[in-house]
Write a protein that holds these residues in place. Structure first.
Motif, mmCIF file in Angstrom:
data_model
loop_
_atom_site.group_PDB
_atom_site.id
_atom_site.type_symbol
_atom_site.label_atom_id
_atom_site.label_comp_id
_atom_site.label_asym_id
_atom_site.label_seq_id
_atom_site.Cartn_x
_atom_site.Cartn_y
_atom_site.Cartn_z
ATOM 1 N N ASP A 48 0.870 -1.174 0.000
ATOM 2 C CA ASP A 48 0.000 0.000 0.000
ATOM 3 C C ASP A 48 0.906 1.224 0.000
ATOM 4 O OD1 ASP A 48 -2.055 -1.771 0.135
ATOM 5 O OD2 ASP A 48 -2.742 -1.219 2.138
ATOM 6 N N ASP A 50 1.088 4.544 0.676
ATOM 7 C CA ASP A 50 0.376 5.647 1.336
ATOM 8 C C ASP A 50 1.083 6.970 1.079
ATOM 9 O OD1 ASP A 50 -1.408 3.835 2.276
ATOM 10 O OD2 ASP A 50 -0.731 3.862 4.353
ATOM 11 N N HIS A 99 -5.278 2.586 -4.611
ATOM 12 C CA HIS A 99 -5.505 2.597 -3.165
ATOM 13 C C HIS A 99 -6.508 3.721 -2.893
ATOM 14 C CE1 HIS A 99 -4.466 1.233 0.746
ATOM 15 N NE2 HIS A 99 -3.646 2.193 1.094
ATOM 16 N N HIS A 145 -7.791 2.490 1.261
ATOM 17 C CA HIS A 145 -6.872 3.122 2.213
ATOM 18 C C HIS A 145 -7.702 3.579 3.417
ATOM 19 C CE1 HIS A 145 -3.826 5.638 4.021
ATOM 20 N NE2 HIS A 145 -4.670 6.651 4.007
ATOM 21 N N GLY A 146 -7.320 3.128 4.604
ATOM 22 C CA GLY A 146 -8.075 3.498 5.800
ATOM 23 C C GLY A 146 -7.509 4.755 6.431
ATOM 24 N N HIS A 234 4.001 -1.814 3.809
ATOM 25 C CA HIS A 234 3.988 -0.391 3.447
ATOM 26 C C HIS A 234 5.439 0.055 3.266
ATOM 27 C CE1 HIS A 234 0.128 -1.078 5.400
ATOM 28 N NE2 HIS A 234 -0.317 0.063 4.898
#
Ligand SMILES: [Zn+2]
Length: 267
Positions: A48, A50, A99, A145-146, A234
């Protein structure tokens, strides 16, 4: 030994290779594995992205040197969305996914609208960002994506709409059975840390605790791990220089403290 370095990541990949795991991209998994069901152990190496896309590029190069393929889910926020990096990672043989975080993005920003309108705007945002990514590389898979600070859960968009209508094969939360595929994640720079992983949780029957990447390597050495695994790493947490390693460590520590406070207040 320090954890979350590219050196340890390399050791993790090497043990997986030596244990005969095959690395599938998420697209390959859905096209080859699910339809043809080979019995060979497999890894879905998922990243992910981010922030810090350069860390992803570094990891992608290392994987490529070892003949490993992974899936990189990119956010489309300005500091992460770097077309040249996305292209370069794809050219190294990896898959690029989206994402997404549209419901959080719109829900947090737009005020005075009904829930129905927010969902509609979030879908439009999703379609738009997907099209932007698709100008660079083909996108077949998505993963949420949280945002721990948001009251919105972007996955809920799919209660109302269907991503398959937009040429998307999968969103792991809905399409992978985590009772069959063992899921581990380094979210918060600690392995499967449920207290920190506010939204990054899956329902699963597997129960392993790892404090360090070394513990995973040991478990693999002793053939203790399942033969179907999704590893969510990540790249922003992984460093290859001393200074960067400590910088990430200090930031993570501060962020985890804040997240724990948020969780405590919710309970
Ligand atoms: Zn994320």
């Amino acid at each position: 030994m320090k954890d979350f370095t590219l050196n340890i990541y390399k050791q993790l990949l090497q043990i997986l290779i030596s244990k005969n795991y095959i690395f599938f991209t998420v697209e390959e998994y859905f096209k080859l594995y699910v339809s043809k069901s080979p019995n060979r152990p497999f890894i879905l190496m998922r990243h992910d992205v981010d922030r810090k896309p350069n860390n992803s590029l570094r990891m992608a190069k290392l994987e490529n040197e070892l003949g490993v393929k992974a899936t990189y889910y990119f956010r489309t926020i300005p500091k992460t969305f770097k077309p040249e990096i996305i292209k370069e990672i794809a050219e190294l043989g990896h898959e690029i996914g989206y994402h997404y975080e549209n419901l959080c993005e719109i829900g947090d920003k737009v005020k005075g609208k009904s829930e129905k309108e927010i969902y509609k705007l979030a879908l439009e945002d999703f379609i738009e960002n997907l099209a932007i990514l698709r100008q660079i590389v083909p996108i077949k898979n998505i993963a949420m994506h949280g945002r721990p600070t948001s009251k919105w859960d972007s996955r809920l968009l799919w209660n109302k709409y269907n991503y398959k209508k937009y040429g998307i094969l999968s969103e792991p939360y809905f399409d992978i059975d985590f009772n069959k595929v063992f899921y581990i994640t380094d979210a918060g720079r600690s392995w499967n840390n449920e207290r920190v992983n506010l939204r990054d949780k899956v329902e699963s029957k597997f129960n392993f605790t790892f404090n360090h990447t070394e513990n995973i390597i040991q478990a693999l050495n002793q053939d203790k791990l399942p033969n179907k695994i999704m590893i969510n790493i990540h790249p922003e947490h992984w460093a290859d220089s001393q200074t960067e390693w400590y910088k990430i460590w200090v930031i993570r520590k501060a962020k985890n403290t804040v997240k724990k406070l948020i969780i405590r207040n919710k309970i």
